[in-house]
Scaffold this active site. Structure first.
Site, PDB file in Angstrom:
ATOM      1  N   ASN A  34       5.418  -6.673  11.300  1.00 23.97           N
ATOM      2  CA  ASN A  34       6.840  -6.633  11.662  1.00 23.97           C
ATOM      3  C   ASN A  34       7.142  -7.128  13.072  1.00 23.97           C
ATOM      4  OD1 ASN A  34       5.544  -4.412  12.652  1.00 23.97           O
ATOM      5  ND2 ASN A  34       7.220  -2.985  12.253  1.00 23.97           N
ATOM      6  N   GLU A  71      -1.207   3.669  15.617  1.00 21.74           N
ATOM      7  CA  GLU A  71       0.267   3.635  15.553  1.00 21.74           C
ATOM      8  C   GLU A  71       0.635   3.422  14.098  1.00 21.74           C
ATOM      9  OE1 GLU A  71       2.189   4.391  17.802  1.00 21.74           O
ATOM     10  OE2 GLU A  71       1.025   4.171  19.634  1.00 21.74           O
ATOM     11  N   CYS A  87       8.686   0.844  12.136  1.00 22.87           N
ATOM     12  CA  CYS A  87       7.948   2.080  11.840  1.00 22.87           C
ATOM     13  C   CYS A  87       8.703   3.326  12.266  1.00 22.87           C
ATOM     14  CB  CYS A  87       6.603   2.021  12.543  1.00 22.87           C
ATOM     15  SG  CYS A  87       6.772   1.630  14.278  1.00 22.87           S
TER      16      CYS A  87
HETATM   17  P1  NDP Z   1      -1.115  -2.176   6.741  1.00 17.71           P
HETATM   18  O1  NDP Z   1      -1.597  -0.812   7.020  1.00 17.71           O
HETATM   19  O2  NDP Z   1      -1.164  -2.680   5.355  1.00 17.71           O
HETATM   20  O3  NDP Z   1      -1.936  -3.234   7.610  1.00 17.71           O
HETATM   21  C1  NDP Z   1      -2.023  -3.147   9.006  1.00 17.71           C
HETATM   22  C2  NDP Z   1      -3.149  -4.040   9.492  1.00 17.71           C
HETATM   23  O4  NDP Z   1      -4.410  -3.466   9.133  1.00 17.71           O
HETATM   24  C3  NDP Z   1      -3.120  -5.437   8.877  1.00 17.71           C
HETATM   25  O5  NDP Z   1      -3.541  -6.371   9.835  1.00 17.71           O
HETATM   26  C4  NDP Z   1      -4.135  -5.296   7.749  1.00 17.71           C
HETATM   27  O6  NDP Z   1      -4.656  -6.522   7.316  1.00 17.71           O
HETATM   28  C5  NDP Z   1      -5.183  -4.422   8.415  1.00 17.71           C
HETATM   29  N1  NDP Z   1      -6.056  -3.693   7.515  1.00 17.71           N
HETATM   30  C6  NDP Z   1      -5.845  -3.338   6.228  1.00 17.71           C
HETATM   31  N2  NDP Z   1      -6.902  -2.639   5.753  1.00 17.71           N
HETATM   32  C7  NDP Z   1      -7.795  -2.550   6.756  1.00 17.71           C
HETATM   33  C8  NDP Z   1      -9.091  -1.928   6.892  1.00 17.71           C
HETATM   34  N3  NDP Z   1      -9.658  -1.258   5.898  1.00 17.71           N
HETATM   35  N4  NDP Z   1      -9.727  -2.028   8.080  1.00 17.71           N
HETATM   36  C9  NDP Z   1      -9.157  -2.688   9.108  1.00 17.71           C
HETATM   37  N5  NDP Z   1      -7.953  -3.280   9.048  1.00 17.71           N
HETATM   38  C10 NDP Z   1      -7.265  -3.215   7.884  1.00 17.71           C
HETATM   39  O7  NDP Z   1       0.351  -2.233   7.342  1.00 17.71           O
HETATM   40  P2  NDP Z   1       1.440  -3.381   7.188  1.00 17.71           P
HETATM   41  O8  NDP Z   1       0.941  -4.638   7.787  1.00 17.71           O
HETATM   42  O9  NDP Z   1       1.901  -3.375   5.774  1.00 17.71           O
HETATM   43  O10 NDP Z   1       2.592  -2.828   8.144  1.00 17.71           O
HETATM   44  C11 NDP Z   1       3.486  -1.853   7.763  1.00 17.71           C
HETATM   45  C12 NDP Z   1       3.033  -0.488   8.230  1.00 17.71           C
HETATM   46  O11 NDP Z   1       2.790  -0.487   9.616  1.00 17.71           O
HETATM   47  C13 NDP Z   1       4.084   0.564   7.999  1.00 17.71           C
HETATM   48  O12 NDP Z   1       3.521   1.741   7.488  1.00 17.71           O
HETATM   49  C14 NDP Z   1       4.635   0.830   9.377  1.00 17.71           C
HETATM   50  O13 NDP Z   1       5.213   2.074   9.533  1.00 17.71           O
HETATM   51  C15 NDP Z   1       3.446   0.612  10.229  1.00 17.71           C
HETATM   52  N6  NDP Z   1       3.855   0.286  11.588  1.00 17.71           N
HETATM   53  C16 NDP Z   1       3.665   1.207  12.585  1.00 17.71           C
HETATM   54  C17 NDP Z   1       4.095   0.958  13.857  1.00 17.71           C
HETATM   55  C18 NDP Z   1       3.860   1.940  14.972  1.00 17.71           C
HETATM   56  O14 NDP Z   1       3.842   1.521  16.115  1.00 17.71           O
HETATM   57  N7  NDP Z   1       3.686   3.219  14.714  1.00 17.71           N
HETATM   58  C19 NDP Z   1       4.819  -0.279  14.186  1.00 17.71           C
HETATM   59  C20 NDP Z   1       4.926  -1.188  13.084  1.00 17.71           C
HETATM   60  C21 NDP Z   1       4.470  -0.897  11.823  1.00 17.71           C
HETATM   61  P3  NDP Z   1      -3.870  -7.373   6.212  1.00 17.71           P
HETATM   62  O15 NDP Z   1      -2.522  -6.787   6.013  1.00 17.71           O
HETATM   63  O16 NDP Z   1      -3.825  -8.719   6.796  1.00 17.71           O
HETATM   64  O17 NDP Z   1      -4.681  -7.273   4.973  1.00 17.71           O
END
Ligand code: NDP
Length: 485
Positions: free
Chosen positions: A154, A251, A285
């Protein structure tokens, strides 16, 4: 168009672009049109190794510089980001679909704020002197080493900077893996940091799916993992990091409450609820997606909300008049639409929107449900899209208990004319990042992060320094050693 959407290569490693076409192809789709605008390759194990070994090799020398010297480079990068804000914002819009009316003001600029803030703080990262009678001790704040940053889709520029700036200020090296959905922006951050004078190897960007992130988390040379992502991914990454006793910052997601009392200024409360649900098409988020409205103003609130939503300009994100763009991807739109169907099926009243918008882009209407009850799926699960749930309440203690009845605790907001009540209510809410008569402000000077399952640690502010350093304590004896033998 300032920057080409197709990057020079997929990765940025050891101070230069790097390609390895053996990695799986990741298509970058412009969410407003559905067109493929770039292709990158996921990092192969060889690219991961190159990133980790270059970070490892560069970090000790970087840590040996004075904080002021490190900070000077970060502040120079901040200035360059501001100078190139327009082109970076355009790239952010291509990557995410967020409208230019947002990206021009909150993405690269927020990244620049982080680089400027932590660059300015770098020379002040110190330990303490501790007087111990005749003896004394001191503490040293040491860097952790090689840090992995893993980002959500995002805020790709902001997340790359929010993690990179404090890590580098503290003397660490960083390897950043963006979300596969938005791989473009972090490469520019890396390019600019190095142009600003960052030695090669200290900020690497490698692409890939979750498996590439996982290979960083378990890599023996990686000392810390900072993840922005969902709660589910957070649990996996935290567990994998714990197996090797690595430091973490998590986060994660939220289902945050926004409580509007009937003495609140209606226009401000409606404006706050809009910011808390529809900015970035709801893909934030910390959004306050459970909007508790005191019964006395409920109908007036819903009426004014609908009037203001009617003025939303939905369309071409590159047109600066547009203030509501598409969802980031087709699949994310499907997820949100399925939650809207669940809301209807479980008996919530659809008060506004509720459908996809025809066309090739991933547009969806801003959506409001009224008469939502605490047990409904749309009131319990993070939707991560433009869907507001309005819940009724009458009593302060009751609404506090209901607001806290969630496993997550990222944010919370309250609107009231009674400031005593505002502080009292926020004081009783279990959440990390809170707002009184406002919503979703995230200045770099304030800590950002969640409690309960929304996360561990904090980003931004002086608190981030604690999460990118560890303390060494040193006891200094001034006299003779008295030993029993
Ligand atoms: P995801 O949890 O699907 O993915 C986050 C990142 O982690 C991506 O780069 C993803 O790779 C990677 N990832 C996935 N599985 C693994 C693993 N097993 N080990 C290491 N890395 C992994 O989140 P989204 O990208 O869908 O983002 C949305 C989510 O993020 C929402 O829940 C939102 O609330 C949260 N968020 C939190 C924020 C905060 O500051 N608290 C701010 C913004 C968002 P890939 O997707 O490329 O497969």
């Amino acid at each position: 168009m300032g920057y080409a959407t197709q990057p020079k290569a997929s990765h940025f490693v050891n101070g230069a672009y790097l390609e390895d076409t053996a990695g799986e192809v990741i298509e970058v789709v412009y969410p407003a049109t559905g067109e493929v605008i770039a292709k990158v390759h996921a990092a192969t194990p060889a690219v991961v190794e190159a990133a980790v070994s270059s970070a490892k090799a560069a970090q000790a020398e970087w840590a040996a510089l004075s904080g002021t010297e490190r900070g000077r480079i970060l502040r120079r990068a901040a200035d360059m980001i501001r100078e190139r804000n327009h082109d970076l914002s355009e790239l952010e819009t291509y990557d995410t679909g967020k409208p230019m009316s947002e990206t021009l003001y909150v993405d690269a600029t927020s990244g620049a704020d982080a680089l400027e803030y932590f660059g300015s703080l770098a020379g002040s990262i110190t330990g303490e002197h501790v007087h111990l009678g005749g003896d004394w001790g001191y503490t040293v704040r040491e860097p952790l080493g090689v840090c992995a940053g893993i980002g959500a889709w995002n805020y790709p520029t902001q997340i790359a900077c929010w993690k990179g700036a404090p890590a580098l200020a503290c003397g660490n090296a960083m390897i950043f893996k963006p979300s596969e959905t938005t791989p473009l922006c972090a490469l520019k951050v890396a390019e600019i940091l190095h142009e600003a004078g960052l030695p090669a190897g200290l900020y690497n960007v490698i692409q890939g799916m979750g498996s590439v992130g996982a290979s960083l988390v378990t890599h023996p040379e990686v000392d810390k993992v900072s993840l922005t992502g969902s709660v589910g991914t957070g649990k996996k990454v935290y567990a994998a990091a714990a197996a090797e006793m690595k430091h973490v910052t998590m986060e994660l997601g939220g289902k945050s409450p926004l409580i509007i009392f009937d003495d609140a200024d209606l226009e401000n409360a409606v404006g706050g609820a809009i910011l808390a649900n529809f900015y970035s098409t709801g893909q934030v988020c910390s959004n306050g997606t459970r909007v508790f409205v005191q019964k006395g103003i409920k109908e007036a609130f819903l009426k004014r909300l609908a009037e203001r939503l009617d003025t939303a300009v939905i369309g071409d994100p590159m047109d600066e008049a547009t203030n509501f763009g598409p969802m980031v991807s087709k699949s994310q739109r499907e997820i949100v639409l399925s939650y809207i169907e669940k809301g209807k099926a479980e008996g919530a009243r659809l008060a506004y929107g509720g459908g996809a918008i025809d066309g090739n882009g991933f547009f969806i209407q801003p959506t409001v449900f009224a008469d939502v009850t605490d047990d409904m799926t749309i009131a319990r699960e993070e939707i991560f899209g433009p869907v507001m749930s309005v819940l009724d309440f009458e009593d302060e203690d009751d609404v506090i208990a209901r607001a806290n009845d969630t496993e997550m605790g990222l944010s919370a907001g309250v609107f009231t004319a009674d400031l005593t009540r505002g502080h009292r209510v926020i004081g009783k809410i279990d959440a990390g990042s809170c707002f009184i008569n406002s919503y979703n402000d995230a200045p770099v000077e304030l800590p950002f992060g969640g409690s309960k399952q929304s996360g561990v640690g904090r980003e931004n502010s002086k608190a981030a320094i604690e999460h990118f350093t560890q303390l060494k304590s040193v006891y200094v004896r001034m006299g003779d050693v008295e030993s029993p033998f």
